[in-house]
Write a protein that holds these residues in place. Structure first.
Motif, PDB file in Angstrom:
ATOM      1  N   LYS A  34       0.844  -1.204   0.000  1.00  0.00           N
ATOM      2  CA  LYS A  34       0.000   0.000   0.000  1.00  0.00           C
ATOM      3  C   LYS A  34       0.877   1.250   0.000  1.00  0.00           C
ATOM      4  O   LYS A  34       1.860   1.320   0.713  1.00  0.00           O
ATOM      5  CB  LYS A  34      -0.863  -0.003   1.275  1.00  0.00           C
ATOM      6  N   ARG A  35       0.518   2.200  -0.850  1.00  0.00           N
ATOM      7  CA  ARG A  35       1.276   3.451  -0.902  1.00  0.00           C
ATOM      8  C   ARG A  35       0.318   4.628  -0.802  1.00  0.00           C
ATOM      9  O   ARG A  35      -0.840   4.521  -1.181  1.00  0.00           O
ATOM     10  CB  ARG A  35       2.013   3.594  -2.227  1.00  0.00           C
ATOM     11  N   ASN A  36       0.866   5.748  -0.321  1.00  0.00           N
ATOM     12  CA  ASN A  36       0.103   6.993  -0.390  1.00  0.00           C
ATOM     13  C   ASN A  36       0.634   7.786  -1.568  1.00  0.00           C
ATOM     14  O   ASN A  36       1.817   8.088  -1.629  1.00  0.00           O
ATOM     15  CB  ASN A  36       0.278   7.800   0.893  1.00  0.00           C
TER      16      ASN A  36
ATOM     17  N   GLN B 107      14.141  18.681  -9.425  1.00  0.00           N
ATOM     18  CA  GLN B 107      14.129  18.936  -7.979  1.00  0.00           C
ATOM     19  C   GLN B 107      14.465  17.681  -7.190  1.00  0.00           C
ATOM     20  O   GLN B 107      14.392  17.658  -5.965  1.00  0.00           O
ATOM     21  CB  GLN B 107      12.749  19.428  -7.553  1.00  0.00           C
ATOM     22  N   GLY B 108      14.759  16.606  -7.901  1.00  0.00           N
ATOM     23  CA  GLY B 108      15.147  15.363  -7.227  1.00  0.00           C
ATOM     24  C   GLY B 108      13.973  14.537  -6.739  1.00  0.00           C
ATOM     25  O   GLY B 108      14.132  13.678  -5.876  1.00  0.00           O
ATOM     26  N   VAL B 109      12.771  14.784  -7.267  1.00  0.00           N
ATOM     27  CA  VAL B 109      11.603  14.019  -6.832  1.00  0.00           C
ATOM     28  C   VAL B 109      11.570  12.693  -7.583  1.00  0.00           C
ATOM     29  O   VAL B 109      11.806  12.647  -8.789  1.00  0.00           O
ATOM     30  CB  VAL B 109      10.296  14.814  -7.118  1.00  0.00           C
ATOM     31  N   HIS B 110      11.281  11.613  -6.848  1.00  0.00           N
ATOM     32  CA  HIS B 110      11.183  10.296  -7.481  1.00  0.00           C
ATOM     33  C   HIS B 110       9.765  10.114  -8.036  1.00  0.00           C
ATOM     34  O   HIS B 110       8.786  10.277  -7.313  1.00  0.00           O
ATOM     35  CB  HIS B 110      11.501   9.215  -6.453  1.00  0.00           C
ATOM     36  N   ILE B 111       9.673   9.812  -9.334  1.00  0.00           N
ATOM     37  CA  ILE B 111       8.351   9.639  -9.949  1.00  0.00           C
ATOM     38  C   ILE B 111       7.913   8.193  -9.754  1.00  0.00           C
ATOM     39  O   ILE B 111       8.628   7.260 -10.139  1.00  0.00           O
ATOM     40  CB  ILE B 111       8.404   9.942 -11.467  1.00  0.00           C
ATOM     41  N   PHE B 112       6.721   8.001  -9.169  1.00  0.00           N
ATOM     42  CA  PHE B 112       6.235   6.625  -8.983  1.00  0.00           C
ATOM     43  C   PHE B 112       5.773   6.049 -10.325  1.00  0.00           C
ATOM     44  O   PHE B 112       6.214   4.988 -10.729  1.00  0.00           O
ATOM     45  CB  PHE B 112       5.099   6.614  -7.950  1.00  0.00           C
TER      46      PHE B 112
ATOM     47  N   LYS C  38       4.125   9.585  -1.818  1.00  0.00           N
ATOM     48  CA  LYS C  38       4.170  10.659  -0.824  1.00  0.00           C
ATOM     49  C   LYS C  38       5.150  10.350   0.301  1.00  0.00           C
ATOM     50  O   LYS C  38       5.793  11.249   0.853  1.00  0.00           O
ATOM     51  CB  LYS C  38       2.769  10.867  -0.232  1.00  0.00           C
ATOM     52  N   ASP C  39       5.263   9.059   0.639  1.00  0.00           N
ATOM     53  CA  ASP C  39       6.104   8.683   1.778  1.00  0.00           C
ATOM     54  C   ASP C  39       7.596   8.912   1.503  1.00  0.00           C
ATOM     55  O   ASP C  39       8.394   9.015   2.422  1.00  0.00           O
ATOM     56  CB  ASP C  39       5.863   7.221   2.150  1.00  0.00           C
ATOM     57  N   LYS C  40       7.940   8.991   0.208  1.00  0.00           N
ATOM     58  CA  LYS C  40       9.356   9.213  -0.125  1.00  0.00           C
ATOM     59  C   LYS C  40       9.641  10.694  -0.341  1.00  0.00           C
ATOM     60  O   LYS C  40      10.695  11.067  -0.833  1.00  0.00           O
ATOM     61  CB  LYS C  40       9.718   8.439  -1.396  1.00  0.00           C
TER      62      LYS C  40
ATOM     63  N   TYR D 156      -4.754  20.222 -13.793  1.00  0.00           N
ATOM     64  CA  TYR D 156      -6.048  20.816 -13.460  1.00  0.00           C
ATOM     65  C   TYR D 156      -6.607  20.281 -12.164  1.00  0.00           C
ATOM     66  O   TYR D 156      -7.578  20.808 -11.629  1.00  0.00           O
ATOM     67  CB  TYR D 156      -7.042  20.617 -14.606  1.00  0.00           C
ATOM     68  N   ASP D 157      -5.991  19.215 -11.633  1.00  0.00           N
ATOM     69  CA  ASP D 157      -6.489  18.645 -10.377  1.00  0.00           C
ATOM     70  C   ASP D 157      -5.316  18.008  -9.637  1.00  0.00           C
ATOM     71  O   ASP D 157      -4.497  17.300 -10.238  1.00  0.00           O
ATOM     72  CB  ASP D 157      -7.565  17.596 -10.681  1.00  0.00           C
ATOM     73  N   ILE D 158      -5.232  18.260  -8.331  1.00  0.00           N
ATOM     74  CA  ILE D 158      -4.176  17.648  -7.535  1.00  0.00           C
ATOM     75  C   ILE D 158      -4.855  16.940  -6.372  1.00  0.00           C
ATOM     76  O   ILE D 158      -5.714  17.522  -5.698  1.00  0.00           O
ATOM     77  CB  ILE D 158      -3.193  18.713  -6.997  1.00  0.00           C
ATOM     78  N   SER D 159      -4.526  15.684  -6.127  1.00  0.00           N
ATOM     79  CA  SER D 159      -5.183  15.002  -5.010  1.00  0.00           C
ATOM     80  C   SER D 159      -4.261  13.949  -4.411  1.00  0.00           C
ATOM     81  O   SER D 159      -3.172  13.686  -4.924  1.00  0.00           O
ATOM     82  CB  SER D 159      -6.484  14.357  -5.485  1.00  0.00           C
ATOM     83  N   GLU D 160      -4.727  13.369  -3.285  1.00  0.00           N
ATOM     84  CA  GLU D 160      -3.947  12.328  -2.628  1.00  0.00           C
ATOM     85  C   GLU D 160      -4.804  11.088  -2.544  1.00  0.00           C
ATOM     86  O   GLU D 160      -6.018  11.171  -2.367  1.00  0.00           O
ATOM     87  CB  GLU D 160      -3.556  12.779  -1.218  1.00  0.00           C
ATOM     88  N   THR D 161      -4.153   9.942  -2.653  1.00  0.00           N
ATOM     89  CA  THR D 161      -4.948   8.713  -2.611  1.00  0.00           C
ATOM     90  C   THR D 161      -4.077   7.528  -2.217  1.00  0.00           C
ATOM     91  O   THR D 161      -2.853   7.602  -2.259  1.00  0.00           O
ATOM     92  CB  THR D 161      -5.603   8.452  -3.983  1.00  0.00           C
ATOM     93  N   GLU D 162      -4.757   6.457  -1.808  1.00  0.00           N
ATOM     94  CA  GLU D 162      -4.030   5.213  -1.508  1.00  0.00           C
ATOM     95  C   GLU D 162      -3.994   4.356  -2.755  1.00  0.00           C
ATOM     96  O   GLU D 162      -4.947   4.345  -3.526  1.00  0.00           O
ATOM     97  CB  GLU D 162      -4.757   4.453  -0.400  1.00  0.00           C
TER      98      GLU D 162
END
Lengths: 173, 467
Positions: free
Chosen positions: A2-4, A26-31, A145-147, A164-170
């Motif tokens: 499970k990931r966020n 920016q050094g962000v890891h893309i899932f 998100k956890d990384k 156009y939309d930003i959200s968080e999910t499992e």
């Protein structure tokens, strides 16, 4: 597992590439990136290894080649030599067509079956979609998100590049 | 997409500026209710198919004595139909594989239907050699398996056995290639149905789509295997008709025993296949209103290929005649004179005028862009290519080395019935495909749309779903 996920939704594939560029700088890891069609130029940002399916296909092809040659030589040369018009039984030139066909047969089917196994696809599998329109006209960049150390800067990049939309999910994978 | 593209090059997608529009246009026939015309034509072709099956049943029950074959002409309608249908199939693979390797973008909207055509045509082709064996239930004897028939093995030196391997490999590889291409599109259809709340339909397409999600990691692998499959299918398609031509070329029959056969057959196959693609596409784009995806430019490109391959075929006809004269062989010369001026001369001239003269009309842009004329020419091409195989097979056989065994060939109603039935089978399958699968490859067409407009109906805050 499970990931966020933090996800940004786009309607333009060009914008997705811009977003990926800024995020990785920016050094962000893309899932992962989800899209209705393959966007050329995404692969380098995902830092995934080059697929070895090509090698697999080559090995299957060799297997097909060997199967054809051994089967025909054994059957025709050893087990059951046939005399047809006095022509030699063990005639390799006339084995060429079948050898070629079996090479292609093994390489093609082996490749596709391996693709399904590696990608974990099977008939009846349920698809988990971040957006119901991601197979139609919506493009999604997903970030684990956890990384992540700085969430707000990622959200800023999403907004800047035209999400156009930003959200968080499992998400389970 | 990100690569630079000259603005003067023609657009393969016209009057469309959102991805959603592409999906909506192509999925429409699947989503909408069955209309009466579709039901009528499908039932009609199914009836024709059943008539063909009845004739097949009669052939199996009574034996191939129901056909017009005799001792001299041992191959005729059946093998003509076999080679005709296999040839039709070749255009599909050419469009999907060879044009992919050449990066021809115009293939994207016609590859799906052409591949379907390939598969259905090869299914029709497969019927004929099976029936020709006389005892179809012994068809398994073609496969080299350990057995109790005195340990009888197949003859690996025979081109007829090569054919078994070639056609079955070709069919199964084409089928897999076609299905693989449909997986992402089935996923799109699945999600469209899910949005509309049609759960059963959504689930059916869900099963067909293998749980496709459109993840980039999978797209990346997907593109690699599409490319490898194209690389494999390209020599495969050339080998298939080469091997079919060897059924004739490796014999010692004048008119068959020529080295020109493999390239000549391959060119002819592509020619006939593209003729059939024209026939099907002109109707499909009109009925499904897909003129924005299968544009006049597409139809023109196809016409140019028909022109090129038609000219190749014409060159081959003339080369054959020249070689027959140049060989100095009396039998070879006689067979060719007899082919054009003997009792079956009419079939030669039908073939020649349909295949060599009519495609030359495609030199004119006005004709290439007129769908009515293109349709008529494509029908001529189909007829001409059927006759080509008839000419090669029957005229070479009916007057053999021994004048006392010379004979004529007249097909019976059973043979005509099976031929017509094979068209019924082909069109039944094609109509079912056109109703239940996306006839145009949606995801590949979407890659052709440059600079899309922002959709009006974007939703924010939608929840993830499992379908």
């Amino acid at each position: 597992m499970k990931r966020n996920l933090l996800i940004g939704k786009y309607w333009d594939p060009e914008a997705v590439l811009k977003g990926l560029d800024k995020l990785t700088s920016q050094g962000v890891h893309i899932f992962d990136v989800f899209s209705p069609f393959p966007i050329h130029g995404v692969d380098p940002y995902l830092k995934s290894k080059r697929t070895r399916l090509t090698v697999a296909s080559f090995i299957y092809g060799c297997l097909g080649f060997l199967t054809a040659v051994t089967m025909m030589s054994l059957i025709y040369g050893v087990v059951w030599p046939m005399n047809i018009g006095g022509k030699p039984a063990l005639a390799f030139p006339s084995f060429v067509p079948i050898t070629f066909e079996l090479t292609v047969l093994f390489a093609a089917h082996g490749l596709v079956i391996t693709f399904f196994i590696v990608g974990n696809y099977w008939p009846g599998k349920r698809a988990r979609l971040l957006d119901i329109r991601q197979t139609d006209d919506v493009f999604i960049i997903a970030i684990d998100k956890d990384k992540l150390s700085d969430e707000s800067s990622v959200k800023a990049v999403f907004t800047d590049t035209g999400a156009y939309d930003i959200s968080e999910t499992e998400y389970e994978r | 997409m990100s690569h630079v593209r000259s603005p003067i090059r023609q657009k393969w997608v016209t009057n469309t500026d959102t991805y959603g529009q592409i999906t909506a246009d192509i999925v429409r026939p699947i989503e909408s209710k069955m209309n009466l015309t579709w039901i009528a034509v499908t039932l009609l072709s199914a009836a024709v198919m059943l008539f063909g099956f009845a004739m097949i049943g009669w052939t199996i029950w009574e034996g191939i004595g129901t056909w017009g074959l005799n001792k001299t002409v041992g191959w005729a309608f059946d093998i003509t139909n076999f080679v005709f249908w296999v040839g039709i199939g070749h255009a599909g693979t050419l469009i999907s594989a060879v044009l992919l390797l050449f990066r021809q973008e115009w293939r994207n909207s016609i590859n799906r239907a052409s591949e379907a055509m390939t598969i259905f045509a090869v299914m029709c082709a497969g019927i004929f050699p099976l029936l020709h064996m006389g005892r179809v239930w012994l068809g398994l004897w073609f496969f080299p398996m350990p057995n109790t028939r005195g340990s009888l093995w197949v003859n690996f030196n025979s081109p007829l056995l090569w054919d078994v391997f070639a056609i079955s490999t070709y069919f199964s590889v084409s089928l897999v290639f076609w299905y693989l291409g449909m997986i992402p599109d089935f996923a799109t259809v699945r999600d469209r149905f899910a949005i509309q709340g049609r759960k059963i339909s959504s689930r059916i397409y869900g099963i067909l789509s293998f749980g496709w999600e459109g993840s980039s990691r999978n797209w990346s692998r997907y593109e690699v295997i599409s490319l490898i499959l194209s690389g494999l299918a390209t020599p495969l398609v050339l080998s298939v008709h080469t091997i079919v031509s060897m059924d004739f070329a490796t014999s010692v029959i004048p008119g068959w025993h020529t080295t020109i056969f493999p390239p000549y057959f391959v060119a002819g196959a592509i020619f006939s296949g593209f003729g059939m693609v024209q026939t099907l596409m002109i109707v499909t784009r009109k009925v499904y209103k897909l003129e924005n995806y299968i544009t006049l430019d597409h139809m023109e490109s196809i016409a140019k290929i028909v022109l090129a391959t038609g000219s190749l075929v014409g060159l081959a006809y003339m080369t054959e005649f020249f070689t027959a004269w140049y060989s100095g062989s009396l039998w070879e010369r006689y067979i060719f004179i007899n082919r054009a001026f003997g009792p079956f001369g009419w079939s030669y001239w039908i073939m020649f005028s349909c295949n060599v003269i009519t495609p030359q009309l495609f030199w004119f842009k006005k004709i290439r862009t007129s769908m009515v004329l293109t349709f008529i020419i494509s029908i001529f091409v189909n007829i001409g290519m059927w006759f080509e195989r008839f000419v090669i097979i029957v005229t070479s056989l009916h007057r053999d080395f021994l004048p006392s065994s010379w004979s004529m060939y007249t097909p019976t109603y059973v043979e005509f019935g099976i031929l017509i039935g094979s068209f019924g089978l082909f069109f039944t399958l094609f109509f079912l495909f056109a109703k239940y699968a996306p006839v145009v490859n949606m995801f590949e067409v979407k890659t052709l749309l440059k600079h899309p407009k922002k959709p009006d109906n974007l939703e924010t805050g939608s929840e993830p779903v499992t379908v």
